[in-house]
Design an enzyme around this catalytic site. Sequence first.
Site, short mmCIF file in Angstrom:
data_model
loop_
_atom_site.label_atom_id
_atom_site.label_comp_id
_atom_site.label_asym_id
_atom_site.label_seq_id
_atom_site.Cartn_x
_atom_site.Cartn_y
_atom_site.Cartn_z
N ASP A 159 -8.53 27.05 -25.10
CA ASP A 159 -8.68 26.24 -25.03
C ASP A 159 -10.27 25.72 -26.29
O ASP A 159 -11.41 26.37 -26.44
CB ASP A 159 -9.73 25.73 -24.34
N GLY A 186 -2.10 15.61 -19.28
CA GLY A 186 -1.04 15.48 -20.03
C GLY A 186 -1.51 14.55 -20.76
O GLY A 186 -1.00 13.81 -21.91
N HIS A 192 1.41 21.13 -21.35
CA HIS A 192 0.62 22.28 -20.92
C HIS A 192 -0.59 22.60 -20.11
O HIS A 192 -0.07 21.76 -19.03
CB HIS A 192 -0.23 22.06 -22.22
N HIS A 242 -3.82 24.37 -18.13
CA HIS A 242 -5.64 24.51 -18.09
C HIS A 242 -5.19 25.68 -16.74
O HIS A 242 -5.48 24.90 -16.37
CB HIS A 242 -6.11 23.49 -17.80
#
Length: 129
Positions: free
Chosen positions: A29, A86, A93, A95
């Site tokens: 990230d 989301g 995706h 995390h």
Amino acid sequence: MASIFSKIVKGEIPCHKVAENDDFLAFLDAFPIANGHTLVIPKKEIDYLFDLDEELYSKLFLFAKSIVPALEKAVPCLRIGVSVIGLEVPHAHIHLLPLNSMADADFGKKIKVSQEELAATAEKIRNNF
């Protein structure tokens, strides 16, 4: 309109890649909440995680799981947390979050890391596969 993640998949925007196969990509990230904060995405652009068909959904989580041992070796922590929110990017995706306490899972608190630090962390993770 292509999401920022689709642009990353196409190579239009750089990322600190951790792992990749034909269907999925994992990268750090750019605005992490913890050292090693990794995003795992399907390469196919689908906005909502629960709109993935069952096979792609299952494979996405299995791909994410395959990253965890390397992430744990590269970033010492008590546990790797998983979060799916989301809302921030219209592309499904997951995390992966190295955690030492519940406070580490605070998405309101970003940590400051340089591009060099992100590159070094990504390399550490890749080297532990």
